[in-house]
Enzyme design. Structure first.
Site, PDB file in Angstrom:
ATOM      1  N   CYS A   1      -5.485   8.397   8.755  1.00  0.00           N
ATOM      2  CA  CYS A   1      -5.942   7.880  10.042  1.00  0.00           C
ATOM      3  C   CYS A   1      -5.616   8.849  11.176  1.00  0.00           C
ATOM      4  O   CYS A   1      -4.527   9.431  11.211  1.00  0.00           O
ATOM      5  CB  CYS A   1      -5.256   6.549  10.338  1.00  0.00           C
ATOM      6  SG  CYS A   1      -5.870   5.203   9.346  1.00  0.00           S
TER       7      CYS A   1
ATOM      8  N   ARG B   1      -9.399   0.372   3.380  1.00  0.00           N
ATOM      9  CA  ARG B   1      -8.486   1.362   2.800  1.00  0.00           C
ATOM     10  C   ARG B   1      -7.091   0.773   2.632  1.00  0.00           C
ATOM     11  O   ARG B   1      -6.286   1.264   1.828  1.00  0.00           O
ATOM     12  CB  ARG B   1      -8.385   2.592   3.715  1.00  0.00           C
ATOM     13  CG  ARG B   1      -9.584   3.505   3.604  1.00  0.00           C
ATOM     14  CD  ARG B   1      -9.339   4.763   4.374  1.00  0.00           C
ATOM     15  NE  ARG B   1      -7.937   5.123   4.287  1.00  0.00           N
ATOM     16  CZ  ARG B   1      -7.275   5.786   5.213  1.00  0.00           C
ATOM     17  NH1 ARG B   1      -7.867   6.157   6.298  1.00  0.00           N
ATOM     18  NH2 ARG B   1      -6.006   6.089   5.045  1.00  0.00           N
TER      19      ARG B   1
ATOM     20  N   ASP C   1       3.131   0.322  12.521  1.00  0.00           N
ATOM     21  CA  ASP C   1       1.923  -0.191  11.854  1.00  0.00           C
ATOM     22  C   ASP C   1       1.564  -1.606  12.307  1.00  0.00           C
ATOM     23  O   ASP C   1       0.455  -2.075  12.056  1.00  0.00           O
ATOM     24  CB  ASP C   1       2.103  -0.173  10.329  1.00  0.00           C
ATOM     25  CG  ASP C   1       2.180   1.243   9.794  1.00  0.00           C
ATOM     26  OD1 ASP C   1       1.772   2.169  10.504  1.00  0.00           O
ATOM     27  OD2 ASP C   1       2.664   1.414   8.661  1.00  0.00           O
TER      28      ASP C   1
ATOM     29  N   LYS D   1       0.835  -1.213   0.000  1.00  0.00           N
ATOM     30  CA  LYS D   1       0.000   0.000   0.000  1.00  0.00           C
ATOM     31  C   LYS D   1       0.867   1.259   0.000  1.00  0.00           C
ATOM     32  O   LYS D   1       0.747   2.100  -0.879  1.00  0.00           O
ATOM     33  CB  LYS D   1      -0.914   0.001   1.235  1.00  0.00           C
ATOM     34  CG  LYS D   1      -1.575   1.352   1.505  1.00  0.00           C
ATOM     35  CD  LYS D   1      -2.492   1.329   2.711  1.00  0.00           C
ATOM     36  CE  LYS D   1      -1.940   1.878   3.991  1.00  0.00           C
ATOM     37  NZ  LYS D   1      -1.736   3.281   4.181  1.00  0.00           N
ATOM     38  N   ASN D   2       1.731   1.373   1.004  1.00  0.00           N
ATOM     39  CA  ASN D   2       2.444   2.647   1.154  1.00  0.00           C
ATOM     40  C   ASN D   2       3.466   2.885   0.044  1.00  0.00           C
ATOM     41  O   ASN D   2       3.784   4.023  -0.271  1.00  0.00           O
ATOM     42  CB  ASN D   2       3.067   2.744   2.552  1.00  0.00           C
ATOM     43  CG  ASN D   2       1.987   2.928   3.616  1.00  0.00           C
ATOM     44  OD1 ASN D   2       0.857   3.330   3.303  1.00  0.00           O
ATOM     45  ND2 ASN D   2       2.300   2.631   4.865  1.00  0.00           N
TER      46      ASN D   2
HETATM   47  N1  EPU Z   1       6.657  13.918  11.640  1.00  0.00           N
HETATM   48  C1  EPU Z   1       6.778  15.242  11.954  1.00  0.00           C
HETATM   49  N2  EPU Z   1       6.895  16.134  10.910  1.00  0.00           N
HETATM   50  C2  EPU Z   1       6.854  15.742   9.612  1.00  0.00           C
HETATM   51  C3  EPU Z   1       6.721  14.379   9.303  1.00  0.00           C
HETATM   52  C4  EPU Z   1       6.621  13.474  10.351  1.00  0.00           C
HETATM   53  O1  EPU Z   1       6.798  15.643  13.114  1.00  0.00           O
HETATM   54  O2  EPU Z   1       6.966  16.609   8.725  1.00  0.00           O
HETATM   55  C5  EPU Z   1       6.579  12.926  12.740  1.00  0.00           C
HETATM   56  C6  EPU Z   1       5.221  12.228  12.769  1.00  0.00           C
HETATM   57  O3  EPU Z   1       4.271  12.984  13.513  1.00  0.00           O
HETATM   58  C7  EPU Z   1       5.563  10.913  13.409  1.00  0.00           C
HETATM   59  C8  EPU Z   1       6.973  10.626  12.872  1.00  0.00           C
HETATM   60  O4  EPU Z   1       7.500  11.885  12.473  1.00  0.00           O
HETATM   61  O5  EPU Z   1       5.630  11.070  14.795  1.00  0.00           O
HETATM   62  C9  EPU Z   1       7.034   9.664  11.703  1.00  0.00           C
HETATM   63  O6  EPU Z   1       6.111  10.060  10.695  1.00  0.00           O
HETATM   64  P1  EPU Z   1       6.290   9.644   9.172  1.00  0.00           P
HETATM   65  O7  EPU Z   1       6.434  10.893   8.384  1.00  0.00           O
HETATM   66  O8  EPU Z   1       7.351   8.627   9.081  1.00  0.00           O
HETATM   67  O9  EPU Z   1       4.891   8.996   8.867  1.00  0.00           O
HETATM   68  P2  EPU Z   1       3.882   9.280   7.688  1.00  0.00           P
HETATM   69  O10 EPU Z   1       4.614   9.615   6.432  1.00  0.00           O
HETATM   70  O11 EPU Z   1       2.816  10.192   8.159  1.00  0.00           O
HETATM   71  C10 EPU Z   1       3.927   6.792   6.882  1.00  0.00           C
HETATM   72  C11 EPU Z   1       2.884   5.754   6.594  1.00  0.00           C
HETATM   73  C12 EPU Z   1       2.233   5.310   7.885  1.00  0.00           C
HETATM   74  C13 EPU Z   1       3.307   4.758   8.820  1.00  0.00           C
HETATM   75  C14 EPU Z   1       4.416   5.795   9.022  1.00  0.00           C
HETATM   76  C15 EPU Z   1       5.585   5.273   9.852  1.00  0.00           C
HETATM   77  C16 EPU Z   1       2.077   6.349   4.402  1.00  0.00           C
HETATM   78  C17 EPU Z   1       1.003   6.908   3.561  1.00  0.00           C
HETATM   79  N3  EPU Z   1       1.878   6.328   5.699  1.00  0.00           N
HETATM   80  O12 EPU Z   1       3.242   7.856   7.522  1.00  0.00           O
HETATM   81  O13 EPU Z   1       1.333   4.282   7.539  1.00  0.00           O
HETATM   82  O14 EPU Z   1       2.723   4.480  10.071  1.00  0.00           O
HETATM   83  O15 EPU Z   1       4.922   6.219   7.744  1.00  0.00           O
HETATM   84  O16 EPU Z   1       6.130   4.146   9.271  1.00  0.00           O
HETATM   85  O17 EPU Z   1       3.079   5.891   3.888  1.00  0.00           O
HETATM   86  C18 EPU Z   1      -0.547   2.916   7.840  1.00  0.00           C
HETATM   87  O18 EPU Z   1      -0.216   2.343   6.785  1.00  0.00           O
HETATM   88  O19 EPU Z   1      -1.459   2.499   8.598  1.00  0.00           O
HETATM   89  C19 EPU Z   1       0.156   4.133   8.226  1.00  0.00           C
HETATM   90  C20 EPU Z   1      -0.297   4.952   9.168  1.00  0.00           C
END
Ligand code: EPU
Length: 421
Positions: free
Chosen positions: A120, A399, A307, A24-25
């Site tokens: 989410c 989703r 996750d 997915k991601n």
């Molecule tokens: N963070 C910040 N600022 C930013 C970006 C991230 O403070 O600009 C913080 C976040 O709040 C969090 C941490 O850094 O505490 C890590 O966030 P990350 O950016 O890695 O997560 P994301 O890009 O929002 C993706 C996946 C998530 C998965 C996370 C961690 C996608 C679309 N989503 O989210 O997937 O949990 O990486 O591996 O790729 C899921 O599939 O259920 C899901 C939530």
């Protein structure tokens, strides 16, 4: 409009073979990345899940010609006809990964206007690191009316992330591919899908080195060409199926996965007394007795993935002894455990730590899926519980999991999607 729920009659062991769908991601980043080139690309092994359908509609809205063959799990995307840089909020709020349209549109056109991302509700999810990266590359950033706007030159530069962010790393990598000169990303995320997106971009002619380490080097190019690419299997679906097999004291062979991506989970399952064996692209998970309580603490890859924390904590509610689960990545990812209390789980939550006292039995109950992985955790709880569990709001689960009811049913689960009364 008719609403649905997932109904599960628990206590059936899962047995047999199943397969893993495409990631997915990864797919959610690879599809927007196609915008960076101006020739048709073929993307294969796409999971048939709602987030991909939303992305399909967004690409069509932007003017791309897209031939989406659901049966073949393939999209052929011609981005040469993209004639808009605006993704309205009505689209962007439908999922988190809409933020990748910022990197892709800004990278190609030097201009992007994208509504705030949805996704989410698992805690505050800022995107300040994405914006920081884009502005270091030369974007002028502004926001208003629910829209995020990037405009300007793309010049290679050094970006030092304050934390290892998956979304931020991939997004800035997208824009940097078409920037003038060299970019270095420090403290980059190392997740398998960061590597997969880099491999995809390189197959279009990008020059990216170091993906999978914490330093990624990108040499900007003027032009990217069309390509054909198959995305990697879903690491989190693999893990969810592994946990479901253990939770039901079953014996399941999971085909088409990448065992090396599963090492953190495998180590924890082994520690609990679950039998896990990997050969080539298959993992067999088997358990025929009780399992031990453990501690887990979520970390960036290669640590234990956030996750899988929710499915894993569902499994721990039935372990022998007291477990401790620390969620370090997101600040509100225990809602499924509140729901599971209704099923007899014994849990105390204190900030980012959940203390779980294993119980000999869970009882079926109506429960609410509040997010994607929490929903999957409730399905696992239902598989373990005595009697009937009804999981409401299954849209969250659909989703991110392709045909989850069918896959579990083919392994012997008594599970179906039914209309609510
Ligand atoms: N963070 C910040 N600022 C930013 C970006 C991230 O403070 O600009 C913080 C976040 O709040 C969090 C941490 O850094 O505490 C890590 O966030 P990350 O950016 O890695 O997560 P994301 O890009 O929002 C993706 C996946 C998530 C998965 C996370 C961690 C996608 C679309 N989503 O989210 O997937 O949990 O990486 O591996 O790729 C899921 O599939 O259920 C899901 C939530």
């Amino acid at each position: 409009m008719e609403t649905y729920r997932i109904s599960i009659k628990g206590e059936n062991s899962l047995h047999g073979e199943t397969y893993v769908s495409g990631g997915k991601n990864t797919s959610l980043a690879v599809i927007p990345a196609v915008i960076l080139c101006d020739e048709p690309c073929t993307i294969e092994n796409l999971p048939d899940i709602e987030d991909i359908h939303v992305l399909y509609r967004i690409l069509c809205h932007l003017g791309a010609k897209v031939d989406y063959n659901l049966e073949k799990k393939r999209m052929v995307i011609d981005p040469s006809t993209v004639n808009s840089v605006t993704v309205p909020y009505s689209f962007s709020q439908q999922m988190r990964a809409s933020y990748y349209l910022m990197g892709a549109l800004f990278g190609r056109f030097g201009h992007a206007e994208v509504g705030y991302p949805g996704g989410c509700a698992i805690g505050s999810r800022p995107i300040d690191q994405h914006i920081k990266g884009f502005t270091i590359l030369g974007a002028e950033f502004s926001e208003g009316n629910g829209m995020l706007c990037l405009k300007g030159e793309r010049n290679g530069n050094a970006v030092n992330f304050d934390m290892a962010t998956v979304g931020g790393t991939i997004n800035v990598m997208l824009a940097a591919c078409r920037a003038k000169g060299n970019t270095i990303l420090f403290n980059a995320a190392r997740e398998p899908h960061v590597v997969d997106v880099a491999n995809f971009l390189n197959s279009m002619g990008a020059k990216i080195r170091g993906a999978g380490t914490d330093t990624i080097r990108i040499k900007g190019v003027n032009r990217l060409h069309g390509t054909s690419y198959s995305v990697i299997p879903d690491q989190i679906e693999t893990g969810t199926l592994m946990i479901a097999a253990a939770a039901t004291r079953g014996d399941v062979l999971i085909r088409g996965c990448i065992p090396t991506h599963m090492e953190a989970l495998t180590a924890k399952l082994l520690e609990m007394g679950v039998y896990v064996n990997s050969v080539d692209d298959c993992i067999r998970v088997r358990l025929n007795k009780g399992h031990r309580a453990i501690r887990i603490s979520t970390q960036e890859y290669p640590g234990f993935p956030t996750d899988l924390q929710q499915p894993m904590s569902a499994l721990l509610t039935r372990a022998n002894g007291n477990s401790e689960v620390t969620e370090n990545i997101f600040d509100n990812r225990f809602k499924h455990l509140d729901e599971m209390r209704r099923m007899g789980a014994k849990v105390t939550i204190s900030g980012r730590v959940a203390y779980i006292e294993g119980v000999p039995e869970l009882r079926g109950a109506p429960v609410n899926a509040c997010d994607l992985r929490g929903g999957a955790a409730l399905v696992i709880a239902g598989l373990m519980a005595k009697g009937i569990t009804q999981v409401y709001n299954p849209d969250f689960i659909h989703r991110g999991y392709e045909r989850i009811e069918d896959k579990l049913r083919s392994l012997g689960a008594d599970i179906r999607l039914e209309a609510c009364d």
